[in-house]
Design a protein around this motif. Structure first.
Motif, PDB file in Angstrom:
ATOM      1  N   ASN A 194       6.776  -5.872  21.077  1.00 60.04           N
ATOM      2  CA  ASN A 194       6.733  -6.908  22.108  1.00 60.04           C
ATOM      3  C   ASN A 194       7.736  -8.016  21.812  1.00 60.04           C
ATOM      4  OD1 ASN A 194       5.879  -8.151  24.480  1.00 60.04           O
ATOM      5  ND2 ASN A 194       4.224  -9.272  23.455  1.00 60.04           N
ATOM      6  N   LYS A 195       8.945  -7.607  21.401  1.00 58.99           N
ATOM      7  CA  LYS A 195      10.059  -8.513  21.105  1.00 58.99           C
ATOM      8  C   LYS A 195       9.748  -9.471  19.952  1.00 58.99           C
ATOM      9  CE  LYS A 195      11.764  -6.551  24.692  1.00 58.99           C
ATOM     10  NZ  LYS A 195      11.927  -7.264  25.964  1.00 58.99           N
ATOM     11  N   ARG A 196       8.903  -9.042  19.031  1.00 61.79           N
ATOM     12  CA  ARG A 196       8.602  -9.799  17.828  1.00 61.79           C
ATOM     13  C   ARG A 196       8.837  -8.898  16.618  1.00 61.79           C
ATOM     14  NH1 ARG A 196       7.319 -15.228  17.971  1.00 61.79           N
ATOM     15  NH2 ARG A 196       5.435 -15.059  16.702  1.00 61.79           N
ATOM     16  N   ARG A 197       9.307  -9.502  15.504  1.00 64.24           N
ATOM     17  CA  ARG A 197       9.462  -8.737  14.275  1.00 64.24           C
ATOM     18  C   ARG A 197       8.120  -8.136  13.876  1.00 64.24           C
ATOM     19  NH1 ARG A 197      12.691  -8.888   9.649  1.00 64.24           N
ATOM     20  NH2 ARG A 197      13.835 -10.722  10.405  1.00 64.24           N
ATOM     21  N   TRP A 198       8.156  -6.886  13.420  1.00 68.77           N
ATOM     22  CA  TRP A 198       6.952  -6.241  12.906  1.00 68.77           C
ATOM     23  C   TRP A 198       7.213  -5.859  11.453  1.00 68.77           C
ATOM     24  CZ3 TRP A 198       2.686  -6.945  15.486  1.00 68.77           C
ATOM     25  CH2 TRP A 198       1.524  -6.295  15.069  1.00 68.77           C
ATOM     26  N   SER A 199       6.995  -6.803  10.574  1.00 66.28           N
ATOM     27  CA  SER A 199       7.247  -6.617   9.150  1.00 66.28           C
ATOM     28  C   SER A 199       6.172  -5.735   8.532  1.00 66.28           C
ATOM     29  CB  SER A 199       7.255  -7.975   8.445  1.00 66.28           C
ATOM     30  OG  SER A 199       5.938  -8.524   8.465  1.00 66.28           O
ATOM     31  N   ALA A 200       6.365  -5.406   7.261  1.00 68.34           N
ATOM     32  CA  ALA A 200       5.337  -4.650   6.539  1.00 68.34           C
ATOM     33  C   ALA A 200       4.052  -5.454   6.433  1.00 68.34           C
ATOM     34  CB  ALA A 200       5.850  -4.265   5.157  1.00 68.34           C
ATOM     35  N   ALA A 201       4.172  -6.785   6.364  1.00 69.61           N
ATOM     36  CA  ALA A 201       2.967  -7.620   6.318  1.00 69.61           C
ATOM     37  C   ALA A 201       2.207  -7.550   7.627  1.00 69.61           C
ATOM     38  CB  ALA A 201       3.346  -9.063   5.995  1.00 69.61           C
ATOM     39  N   LYS A 202       2.921  -7.604   8.759  1.00 70.83           N
ATOM     40  CA  LYS A 202       2.251  -7.458  10.052  1.00 70.83           C
ATOM     41  C   LYS A 202       1.622  -6.076  10.173  1.00 70.83           C
ATOM     42  CE  LYS A 202       2.415  -9.845  13.280  1.00 70.83           C
ATOM     43  NZ  LYS A 202       1.459 -10.837  13.797  1.00 70.83           N
ATOM     44  N   ALA A 203       2.297  -5.070   9.631  1.00 70.30           N
ATOM     45  CA  ALA A 203       1.819  -3.700   9.760  1.00 70.30           C
ATOM     46  C   ALA A 203       0.558  -3.447   8.936  1.00 70.30           C
ATOM     47  CB  ALA A 203       2.918  -2.713   9.354  1.00 70.30           C
ATOM     48  N   TYR A 204       0.531  -3.948   7.702  1.00 66.61           N
ATOM     49  CA  TYR A 204      -0.524  -3.523   6.778  1.00 66.61           C
ATOM     50  C   TYR A 204      -1.502  -4.634   6.382  1.00 66.61           C
ATOM     51  CZ  TYR A 204       2.195   0.745   6.189  1.00 66.61           C
ATOM     52  OH  TYR A 204       2.869   1.919   6.414  1.00 66.61           O
ATOM     53  N   LEU A 205      -1.167  -5.891   6.684  1.00 63.15           N
ATOM     54  CA  LEU A 205      -2.011  -6.983   6.195  1.00 63.15           C
ATOM     55  C   LEU A 205      -2.582  -7.854   7.312  1.00 63.15           C
ATOM     56  CD1 LEU A 205       0.192  -8.262   3.204  1.00 63.15           C
ATOM     57  CD2 LEU A 205      -1.537  -6.442   3.191  1.00 63.15           C
ATOM     58  N   SER A 206      -2.386  -7.471   8.559  1.00 60.19           N
ATOM     59  CA  SER A 206      -2.821  -8.334   9.653  1.00 60.19           C
ATOM     60  C   SER A 206      -4.332  -8.531   9.683  1.00 60.19           C
ATOM     61  CB  SER A 206      -2.342  -7.771  10.997  1.00 60.19           C
ATOM     62  OG  SER A 206      -0.937  -7.862  11.097  1.00 60.19           O
ATOM     63  N   ASN A 207      -5.072  -7.486   9.357  1.00 59.71           N
ATOM     64  CA  ASN A 207      -6.536  -7.568   9.349  1.00 59.71           C
ATOM     65  C   ASN A 207      -7.064  -7.011   8.031  1.00 59.71           C
ATOM     66  OD1 ASN A 207      -7.104  -8.470  12.226  1.00 59.71           O
ATOM     67  ND2 ASN A 207      -5.884  -6.617  12.599  1.00 59.71           N
ATOM     68  N   PRO A 208      -6.866  -7.758   6.948  1.00 52.96           N
ATOM     69  CA  PRO A 208      -7.239  -7.216   5.630  1.00 52.96           C
ATOM     70  C   PRO A 208      -8.747  -7.059   5.487  1.00 52.96           C
ATOM     71  CG  PRO A 208      -6.641  -9.534   5.460  1.00 52.96           C
ATOM     72  CD  PRO A 208      -6.298  -9.104   6.852  1.00 52.96           C
ATOM     73  N   PRO A 209      -9.190  -5.956   4.893  1.00 47.59           N
ATOM     74  CA  PRO A 209     -10.620  -5.775   4.645  1.00 47.59           C
ATOM     75  C   PRO A 209     -11.088  -6.708   3.538  1.00 47.59           C
ATOM     76  CG  PRO A 209      -9.370  -3.996   3.642  1.00 47.59           C
ATOM     77  CD  PRO A 209      -8.390  -4.805   4.433  1.00 47.59           C
ATOM     78  N   PRO A 210     -12.380  -6.932   3.427  1.00 42.75           N
ATOM     79  CA  PRO A 210     -12.878  -7.908   2.438  1.00 42.75           C
ATOM     80  C   PRO A 210     -12.613  -7.519   0.988  1.00 42.75           C
ATOM     81  CG  PRO A 210     -14.699  -6.718   3.480  1.00 42.75           C
ATOM     82  CD  PRO A 210     -13.471  -6.392   4.266  1.00 42.75           C
ATOM     83  N   ASN A 211     -12.348  -6.250   0.732  1.00 40.32           N
ATOM     84  CA  ASN A 211     -12.078  -5.827  -0.647  1.00 40.32           C
ATOM     85  C   ASN A 211     -10.613  -5.989  -1.038  1.00 40.32           C
ATOM     86  OD1 ASN A 211     -11.778  -3.674   1.311  1.00 40.32           O
ATOM     87  ND2 ASN A 211     -11.326  -2.304  -0.388  1.00 40.32           N
ATOM     88  N   LEU A 212      -9.783  -6.533  -0.122  1.00 38.71           N
ATOM     89  CA  LEU A 212      -8.379  -6.818  -0.419  1.00 38.71           C
ATOM     90  C   LEU A 212      -8.201  -8.324  -0.562  1.00 38.71           C
ATOM     91  CD1 LEU A 212      -5.381  -6.177  -0.744  1.00 38.71           C
ATOM     92  CD2 LEU A 212      -5.190  -6.097   1.757  1.00 38.71           C
ATOM     93  N   THR A 213      -7.819  -8.757  -1.740  1.00 39.37           N
ATOM     94  CA  THR A 213      -7.520 -10.163  -1.998  1.00 39.37           C
ATOM     95  C   THR A 213      -6.007 -10.344  -2.005  1.00 39.37           C
ATOM     96  OG1 THR A 213      -9.516 -10.453  -3.321  1.00 39.37           O
ATOM     97  CG2 THR A 213      -7.758 -12.069  -3.624  1.00 39.37           C
ATOM     98  N   ILE A 214      -5.516 -11.207  -1.116  1.00 43.79           N
ATOM     99  CA  ILE A 214      -4.080 -11.481  -1.034  1.00 43.79           C
ATOM    100  C   ILE A 214      -3.844 -12.871  -1.602  1.00 43.79           C
ATOM    101  CG2 ILE A 214      -2.097 -11.702   0.494  1.00 43.79           C
ATOM    102  CD1 ILE A 214      -3.639  -9.922   2.510  1.00 43.79           C
ATOM    103  N   GLN A 215      -3.112 -12.938  -2.687  1.00 47.37           N
ATOM    104  CA  GLN A 215      -2.832 -14.205  -3.358  1.00 47.37           C
ATOM    105  C   GLN A 215      -1.359 -14.534  -3.204  1.00 47.37           C
ATOM    106  OE1 GLN A 215      -5.131 -16.330  -5.353  1.00 47.37           O
ATOM    107  NE2 GLN A 215      -3.387 -17.633  -4.806  1.00 47.37           N
ATOM    108  N   THR A 216      -1.032 -15.515  -2.360  1.00 45.31           N
ATOM    109  CA  THR A 216       0.354 -15.954  -2.203  1.00 45.31           C
ATOM    110  C   THR A 216       0.659 -17.067  -3.199  1.00 45.31           C
ATOM    111  OG1 THR A 216      -0.339 -17.442  -0.422  1.00 45.31           O
ATOM    112  CG2 THR A 216       0.498 -15.280   0.214  1.00 45.31           C
ATOM    113  N   ASN A 217       1.940 -17.395  -3.303  1.00 47.23           N
ATOM    114  CA  ASN A 217       2.404 -18.388  -4.286  1.00 47.23           C
ATOM    115  C   ASN A 217       1.866 -18.044  -5.673  1.00 47.23           C
ATOM    116  OD1 ASN A 217       3.851 -20.175  -2.400  1.00 47.23           O
ATOM    117  ND2 ASN A 217       1.807 -20.556  -1.566  1.00 47.23           N
TER     118      ASN A 217
END
Length: 544
Positions: A194-217
């Motif tokens: 839809n004319k927006r970048r679809w990065s790997a983060a958008k592909a695989y992390l948009s709706n993370p399950p509760p057993n996935l902890t994403i720690q940025t910085n």
């Protein structure tokens, strides 16, 4: 293991193209606790998600590591700029979004080099599994996957004229570079939706399950290795140093620069180099950080007779305002495109079995393009960029310092062999031939670079050495295979260290003949499948 540690089944270091796929697929079963560490911030910068916004992120230190190489001997000792993503999605959040897999025979060559399970027939299912192809499913493409792959609608008359000129120059049309054949000229598809970048983060992390902890910085500084086994990861956050424990495996996904750097910091690499850095040698592994190679990029540009290029957008406040309004209201116009709509795959020598030259059309021309700024000419212009896909030169990634926050020391080996030189010269002469065809003559005013006065091989080679750059497709610095010149086996397990794998572009035994983002996501998909398969087969957990 320090008492402040948290425990997960799997820890993935690096939320780039492969790391997002690995973490997302490991977590989706809900059976395992997964920690994904990313040194950069969340992907909230608005320019990440606008296709043309990568011109901004190209020089933005907030989301870009903005590395430089060591002085390059064959390039007049220049330091080459190396933009790499520093945010969720990694370089898939700042790249040009081209969806290109490479040639089928590239993967068959991997198998011939001892990488069982990595031939074309074996990797194709993982390309298809990842893909949600806008054209629909067929023998080469999949639908229903997390990665959206779309046709570009904002193509414009210039790209059409370039492709007509390519045909006039003897290059056959190709409607799908990722289909039955690669060679030819045609329009690129992109990782957009839809004319927006679809990065790997958008592909695989948009709706993370509760057993996935994403720690940025959270900057990984060392893999903790105890008694020959990876047991956790040390990393730095705003709150200080932390250590998390991995009861099953650590998966390093820092890319072709970051992964060897982390292994070296962890005591895995050439023993003398580690000793020089005052790092304890856990395992002498000469191949860590060796075998680095990348596609080599040259450019030629022309002044355009019509105000239809992105130069005209950048040089006009009114045009920029109108483009912003058009994109905001209708998701159309120049901001909906990446400005790289058309390309070519061809051979520098007809005796070659596979294309070794890729040509990209950039609908702009620049008087400066560096880590400091991208400045277009103040008149209409366009560029054709010949890329050498199969370089013979091999470089290195080493530690510039034992400080984990320092840049890695990157040295390429461009233009050392006669083949590499002749391929680069062929590319420049070919784009000149394309520009001289009848279809492009109405658009060409004059050649801006190299400049029509440069005609001899010596003159053109000097130009190439002065201006050539990395094509930002680094690979192979933790090469897969068997023997002393490799780092991981075909299951991506690090030789001699239990519970540790590498999964990203660094494991390619040889760089593929095309853009590396789609193959890197495929590597992440296949890595996750192998890890889950090995786990279900009864690989022991440290918590058991």
């Amino acid at each position: 293991m320090p008492a402040d540690s948290d425990t997960y089944d799997f820890i993935v270091t690096g939320a780039g193209s492969a790391g997002c796929a690995v973490a997302g697929r490991l977590a989706e079963s809900r059976l395992y606790r997964v920690l994904l560490l990313e040194a950069g911030p969340p992907d909230k910068n608005p320019w990440i998600h606008i296709p043309l916004g990568y011109a901004k992120t190209y020089v933005d230190p907030a989301v870009n590591w903005m590395f430089e190489t060591e002085p390059q001997p064959q390039m007049k000792n220049r330091r080459l700029y190396l933009p790499r993503g520093k945010t969720l999605g990694g370089s898939s959040s700042i790249n040009g979004m081209l969806y290109v897999r490479g040639h089928h025979a590239d993967y068959d060559e991997w198998r011939q080099r001892g990488c069982t399970g990595w031939d074309w027939d074996s990797v194709l299912p993982y390309f298809k599994k990842a893909e949600n192809q806008a054209r629909g499913a067929d023998a080469f493409h999949g639908t229903g996957g997390p990665l959206h792959v779309s046709d570009q609608t904002e193509k414009g008359e210039l790209s059409k004229a370039v492709l007509e000129a390519c045909v006039q120059a003897g290059i056959p049309p190709n409607p799908d570079f990722n289909g039955a054949r690669q060679e030819g000229c045609g329009y690129y598809q992109t990782t957009t939706n839809n004319k927006r970048r679809w990065s790997a983060a958008k592909a695989y992390l948009s709706n993370p399950p509760p057993n996935l902890t994403i720690q940025t910085n959270a900057h990984a500084t060392r893999v903790v290795i105890e008694n020959g086994r990876a047991t956790g990861v040390e990393y730095q956050t705003a709150g200080g140093r932390r250590v998390s424990r991995a009861s099953r495996e650590v998966i390093v996904s820092g890319g072709a620069y970051g992964s060897p750097q982390l292994l070296l910091l962890s005591g895995l690499g050439p023993a003398q180099h580690l000793q020089d850095m005052d790092i304890e040698v856990i395992r002498d592994m000469p191949a860590v950080g060796s075998n680095l190679h990348d596609h080599f990029n040259t450019t030629a540009s022309w002044r355009c007779s019509k105000a239809i290029t992105l130069n005209d957008l950048q040089n006009s406040t009114l045009r920029k305002m109108l483009a912003g309004v058009r994109y905001g209201l209708f998701r159309s116009g120049p901001m909906a495109s990446n400005g790289i709509t058309a390309g070519v795959f061809t051979r520098s020598d007809p005796r070659l079995e596979r294309p070794d030259i890729q040509i990209n059309l950039f609908e702009w021309s620049t008087k400066e393009r560096s880590r400091d700024a991208v400045i277009p000419h103040d008149f209409p212009g366009f560029t054709m960029s010949p890329v050498h896909l199969r370089p013979e030169g091999r470089g290195t990634v080493r530690l510039g310092s034992p400080d984990p926050f320092a840049w890695p020391a990157v040295l390429f080996d461009y233009l050392r062999t006669d083949y590499d030189i002749q391929a680069a010269l062929f590319g420049i002469r070919l784009v000149r031939k394309i520009a001289a065809q009848p279809a492009l003559q109405p658009y060409v005013v004059n050649e801006l670079s190299p400049g029509s006065e440069l005609t001899t091989d010596d003159d053109l080679l000097d130009f190439i050495r002065r201006t050539g750059v990395s094509n930002q497709h680094p690979t192979s610095s933790c090469a897969m295979g068997n023997g002393p010149n490799t780092v991981v086996d075909p299951r991506l397990k690090v030789h001699g260290i239990a519970g540790l794998r590498v999964a990203d572009a660094s494991i390619m035994p040889v760089v593929v003949g095309g853009n590396t983002n789609a193959p890197t996501i495929m590597i992440g998909e296949k890595a996750a499948a192998m890890i889950l398969e090995d786990t279900r087969a009864g690989a022991p957990s440290l918590a058991a």
